[in-house]
Write an enzyme that holds these catalytic residues in place. Structure first.
Site, PDB file in Angstrom:
ATOM      1  N   PHE A 123       0.856  -1.188   0.000  1.00  0.00           N
ATOM      2  CA  PHE A 123       0.000   0.000   0.000  1.00  0.00           C
ATOM      3  C   PHE A 123       0.894   1.241   0.000  1.00  0.00           C
ATOM      4  CE2 PHE A 123      -4.556   1.026   1.077  1.00  0.00           C
ATOM      5  CZ  PHE A 123      -5.119  -0.029   0.381  1.00  0.00           C
ATOM      6  N   GLN A 237      -7.236  14.713   3.266  1.00  0.00           N
ATOM      7  CA  GLN A 237      -6.529  13.858   2.310  1.00  0.00           C
ATOM      8  C   GLN A 237      -7.278  13.791   0.981  1.00  0.00           C
ATOM      9  OE1 GLN A 237      -6.021   9.277   2.761  1.00  0.00           O
ATOM     10  NE2 GLN A 237      -4.039  10.264   3.008  1.00  0.00           N
ATOM     11  N   HIS A 239      -7.394  11.562  -2.235  1.00  0.00           N
ATOM     12  CA  HIS A 239      -6.951  10.249  -2.716  1.00  0.00           C
ATOM     13  C   HIS A 239      -6.689  10.350  -4.211  1.00  0.00           C
ATOM     14  CE1 HIS A 239      -7.012   5.996  -3.648  1.00  0.00           C
ATOM     15  NE2 HIS A 239      -7.067   5.698  -2.364  1.00  0.00           N
ATOM     16  N   LEU A 249     -14.478   5.666  -4.996  1.00  0.00           N
ATOM     17  CA  LEU A 249     -13.073   5.305  -4.802  1.00  0.00           C
ATOM     18  C   LEU A 249     -12.649   4.100  -5.636  1.00  0.00           C
ATOM     19  CD1 LEU A 249     -10.515   5.855  -2.973  1.00  0.00           C
ATOM     20  CD2 LEU A 249     -11.264   3.854  -1.707  1.00  0.00           C
ATOM     21  N   GLU A 252      -6.547   2.001  -3.370  1.00  0.00           N
ATOM     22  CA  GLU A 252      -5.099   2.008  -3.567  1.00  0.00           C
ATOM     23  C   GLU A 252      -4.583   0.584  -3.779  1.00  0.00           C
ATOM     24  OE1 GLU A 252      -2.672   5.123  -1.482  1.00  0.00           O
ATOM     25  OE2 GLU A 252      -2.262   3.368  -0.250  1.00  0.00           O
ATOM     26  N   ARG A 283      -0.254   9.327  -0.543  1.00  0.00           N
ATOM     27  CA  ARG A 283      -1.347   9.884  -1.343  1.00  0.00           C
ATOM     28  C   ARG A 283      -1.176  11.360  -1.659  1.00  0.00           C
ATOM     29  NH1 ARG A 283      -6.154   6.542   1.771  1.00  0.00           N
ATOM     30  NH2 ARG A 283      -5.581   4.565   0.803  1.00  0.00           N
ATOM     31  N   HIS A 352     -10.996  12.606   0.454  1.00  0.00           N
ATOM     32  CA  HIS A 352     -11.098  11.225   0.910  1.00  0.00           C
ATOM     33  C   HIS A 352     -11.035  11.022   2.421  1.00  0.00           C
ATOM     34  CE1 HIS A 352     -10.763   6.912   0.695  1.00  0.00           C
ATOM     35  NE2 HIS A 352      -9.613   6.933   1.347  1.00  0.00           N
ATOM     36  N   ARG A 393      -2.480  10.788   6.196  1.00  0.00           N
ATOM     37  CA  ARG A 393      -2.664   9.407   6.653  1.00  0.00           C
ATOM     38  C   ARG A 393      -2.148   8.429   5.599  1.00  0.00           C
ATOM     39  NH1 ARG A 393      -6.869   5.331   5.634  1.00  0.00           N
ATOM     40  NH2 ARG A 393      -7.914   6.753   4.206  1.00  0.00           N
TER      41      ARG A 393
END
Ligand SMILES: Cc1cc2nc3c(=O)[nH]c(=O)nc-3n(C[C@H](O)[C@H](O)[C@H](O)COP(=O)(O)OP(=O)(O)OC[C@H]3O[C@@H](n4cnc5c(N)ncnc54)[C@H](O)[C@@H]3O)c2cc1C
Length: 582
Positions: A123, A237, A239, A249, A252, A283, A352, A393
């Site tokens: 990730f 954030q 994304h 979404l 990821e 991100r 996100h 994050r």
């Protein structure tokens, strides 16, 4: 307005997503019928936003293959652009493996390796493949497992489709919660010895967002309105892979499984921005790279200004896509008309996650300021800002946070409630509740000229345009001016439906009121923070400035309803901040 129903509990859990359900299961299995729990959710239990989590949950499961707590902590702290509190991060990484194994014992269908061991995938920003997953529907299976487990116990009542409207505080403590039971059309007062707030984030501040329509920051705004500070709200954030045009979404995990990002020349452009991590950089970095490609003419023209780049999975092959990313394929076919087995997917950065939230200490105990706790009030999950994620994050650390602090706050709230009597006179709190519900009555009676739906739309458009991936003083000032105008207009709204039974007009309007407060905090915080760090990037201050800004923002509500700001230090216990390169 009269209170129709009164309920009394030892522990009240507001929110039934991953954080709320993990707290509830912890109390049930440890304390059983000794602790009576109420669980309140404005939607049905299995409709909490958490069911949408796709890609996975991070934990150190493979020390024998080279992973370690120290490495997970380092990735998280570096990913946070050094704004994370390091003691919080270490507690988190150490507690996570237990959560994965506990869910395993409770029957979750984790994806497995051929040898039968729990599988893990790479990730963004993690330097080890430590994201545990259940296909690309991890949140759904986690919620289902917690829910199934909860069904074995009998120490709780569920209050589904009950919309909380305000916290009642007395003598510095939580005393009660007012709400509307949408099914019965009744006003409700909940009294409890302790409260766990688990109301999730505030994604619907933006129009182009991955979040469910119910994610409107209610718990944050209710806390702010009773004088509890919100922390680090300027850090949102974005994304990198929001499906165009819906914003849904694309996990990821799609890049974790080997997907490429390409510009209109077919180039894997991440080589120019993060050559060592490529598509799996954190991100904030990937989102800025995509926006730069689009702004410099190397993107594709999209509808309504939603220009995009390509996420290419075609080289992964049919079998891998069907096994590991079946949901992504289904979403791409249904919502963008492309089959990722054959063609690339159109994607762009999308709002996100809220790194900020209700100010809390390492135990998830809510704080009045830098030092004083609200002794019987806790917060867990995305509503909380314990400073685990700092300015950015890492993917798969959020579902993990919900599990860890669901457990911690569940234990603490239950222990607190076992050791105390409810300290207030019921009649006093009832009176206070009826005063609070006056605000609901006022909204119900409202008959002004403004349409609350239009106000929400205008707010989201403003946030999309001026408080996005790249920010400037000018854009933020424009946004702030607009938010103030919308707040003024909100005082003159009209609600058509005058009934309390499933009044979606009323609920949407109250949520919009919450969003307006939060938008002001976020935008002012972003205007004041004259540096770039993690998810907050100022074109006019493009560098991180540790000398002036290595600190957390606290926003307090003033009497006139606008925010005042204070700053508190970041807890740096292990690594000194260094330049962040990937
Ligand atoms: C599409 C998507 C995919 C994601 N995938 C991942 C992933 O793979 N890995 C990862 O780590 N993170 C992921 N995240 C982030 C993660 O899903 C969330 O941060 C997490 O699920 C939040 O859980 P929560 O329990 O804090 O809140 P939620 O699940 O949002 O639950 C909030 C609860 O509060 C209740 N509530 C809110 N307001 C009120 C009110 N006024 N009255 C009554 N009840 C109320 C709601 O009804 C709900 O029950 C993803 C996020 C998105 C948007």
């Amino acid at each position: 307005m009269k209170v129709d129903k009164l309920y009394k509990y030892d522990v009240l859990i507001l929110g039934a997503g991953l954080a709320g359900l993990r707290a509830a299961t912890e109390i049930a299995r440890k304390f059983g019928d000794r602790v009576r729990v109420g669980i309140v959710s404005k939607v049905q239990l299995m409709r909490a936003h958490s069911v949408c989590a796709e890609g996975g949950t991070a934990a150190v499961l493979r020390p024998e293959e080279g992973d370690s707590f120290e490495l997970h902590a380092w990735d998280t702290i570096k990913g946070s652009d050094f704004l994370a509190d390091q003691d919080v991060v270490f507690r988190f990484v150490r507690m996570m493996p237990y959560e994965i194994l506990l869910l395993d014992h409770w029957g979750i269908p984790w994806s497995r390796r051929p040898d039968g061991k729990i599988n893990t995938r790479p990730f963004g920003g993690h330097s080890f493949f430590r994201t545990v997953f259940a296909q690309d529907k991890t949140g759904f299976f986690e919620m289902q497992t917690l829910y199934d487990t909860l069904l074995k116990f009998s120490n709780y009542d569920r209050h589904d489709e009950v919309f909380a409207t305000s916290f009642i505080m007395k003598d510095g403590k939580f005393a009660g919660l007012t709400a509307i039971d949408l099914v019965r059309g009744e006003t409700v007062l909940f009294l409890a010895k302790s409260l766990i707030v688990a109301t999730g984030g505030a994604g619907r501040l933006y129009g182009f967002t991955t979040y469910s329509h119910s994610v409107t920051g209610d718990g944050l705004a209710m806390a702010y309105r009773v004088g509890i500070p919100l922390k680090d709200m300027e850090f949102i954030q974005f994304h990198p892979t929001g499906l165009v045009p819906s914003g849904i979404l694309v996990t990821e995990g799609a890049r974790g499984e080997g997907g490429y990002l390409r510009n209109n020349r077919g180039e894997r452009f991440m080589k120019n921005y993060a050559p060592s991590k490529m598509e799996l950089a954190p991100r904030d970095i990937v989102s800025r790279a995509e926006m730069t490609e689009i702004e410099e003419g190397r993107g594709f023209k999209g509808p309504d200004g939603l220009d995009y780049v390509h996420l290419d999975l075609t080289h992964l092959g049919r079998a891998k896509i069907l096994e590991r990313l079946p949901l992504i394929r289904e979403l791409a076919i249904k919502f963008a008309g492309v089959d990722p087995i054959e063609e690339p997917i159109p994607v762009r950065p999308v709002a996100h996650y809220s790194m900020g939230g209700i100010h809390a200490n390492i135990d998830g105990q809510v704080m009045w300021d830098a030092e004083r706790t609200v002794e019987n009030m806790f917060v867990a999950g995305e509503a909380a800002c314990l400073s685990l994620h700092g300015a950015n994050r890492l993917g798969s650390n959020s579902t993990a946070e919900c599990l860890v602090w669901g457990r911690i706050t569940g234990n603490l709230a239950a222990e607190y409630s076992l050791s105390k009597e409810y300290p207030f006179r019921e009649e006093d709190i009832l009176q206070e509740a009826e005063r609070e519900l006056g605000a609901v009555e006022k909204l119900l009676r409202s008959d002004g000229k403004e349409n609350p739906y239009a106000i929400r739309k205008e707010l989201q458009r403003t946030m999309d345009k001026n408080v996005g991936v790249f920010r400037t003083r000018e854009g933020l000032e424009k946004a702030l001016e607009k938010i103030k105008e919308l707040k003024k207009r909100f005082e003159n709204i009209s609600i058509k439906d005058k009934n309390l039974v499933w009044n979606t007009d009323l609920v949407m309007t109250m949520e919009t009121g919450f969003l307006l407060d939060l938008a002001e905090v976020l935008t002012m915080g972003a205007l004041l923070r004259e540096e770039s760090r993690g998810g907050h990037f100022r074109r006019d201050f493009p560098k991180r400035d540790d000398e002036r800004w290595l600190k957390h923002t606290l926003a307090f509500r003033k009497e006139d309803g606008s925010p005042a700001f204070e700053y508190i230090p970041v807890r740096i216990t292990y690594w000194k901040p260094v330049e962040r390169k990937y």
